[in-house]
Enzyme design. Structure first.
Site, PDB file in Angstrom:
ATOM      1  N   GLU A  82       0.676  -1.277  -0.070  1.00 29.62           N
ATOM      2  CA  GLU A  82      -0.016  -0.139  -0.189  1.00 29.62           C
ATOM      3  C   GLU A  82       0.953   1.414   0.154  1.00 29.62           C
ATOM      4  OE1 GLU A  82      -3.412   0.403  -0.312  1.00 29.62           O
ATOM      5  OE2 GLU A  82      -3.687  -1.566  -0.403  1.00 29.62           O
ATOM      6  N   ASP A 120      -5.962   8.358  -0.554  1.00 30.51           N
ATOM      7  CA  ASP A 120      -5.533   7.402   0.364  1.00 30.51           C
ATOM      8  C   ASP A 120      -4.378   7.822   1.007  1.00 30.51           C
ATOM      9  OD1 ASP A 120      -7.542   5.428  -0.395  1.00 30.51           O
ATOM     10  OD2 ASP A 120      -5.941   4.678  -1.927  1.00 30.51           O
TER      11      ASP A 120
END
Length: 157
Positions: A57, A73
């Site tokens: 991520e 994000d």
């Protein structure tokens, strides 16, 4: 001359001030932090699952931001502004973790951890993270291999 002296002192003060800079965690350091926070066995997953998730991520970077178009994000867990944090840019943000997204970008990941736990509980697992879905479903033990974790034989959760 006074202006140059003033500018020099001002620049020195700015550079000396502590900032809310991000950090790049070492793999094993992150594994120990996550284990200490009770992630082993949490929502049925190992610490290795979480380390794998973070690798894919944010590449272990606390100041990572990914722009998805209408939302972003943020941070080491890549927490989404549409549902979990407020960035002042995302229309109709739910802010489920009741946190400004900017707080997810510094080197203190306590608030990130609290929010990630909330997301995982809400999803009953790690399926909300595309990086985990794509790369971490299977044998993830290599993500903690060589790390000195307590109860290493129980790291499987």
């Amino acid at each position: 001359m006074k202006i140059l002296l003033f500018l020099g002192l001002f620049l020195l003060m700015v550079l000396a001030m502590p900032g809310a800079e991000g950090k790049v965690f070492e793999r094993c350091e992150l594994a120990r932090v996550l284990q200490w926070h009770g992630f082993n066995g949490f929502v049925g997953r190992k610490v290795a699952d979480w380390v794998c998730l973070v690798k894919h991520e944010s590449n272990y970077k606390t100041d990572a931001i990914h722009d998805n178009g209408s939302n972003r994000d943020y941070g080491i867990f890549q927490i989404n502004s549409k549902y979990w944090c407020e960035d002042g840019k995302t229309p109709e943000s739910k802010n489920g973790c009741q946190i400004p997204c900017s707080k997810l970008l510094d080197d203190d990941i306590e608030d990130d951890i609290c929010c990630a736990r909330k997301i995982a509980l809400d999803a009953n697992g790690l399926t909300r993270w595309p990086g985990w879905v794509k790369y971490c479903q299977g044998d993830v033990d290599s993500y903690v291999k060589g790390c000195k974790l307590r109860d290493l034989e129980n790291i499987g959760g």
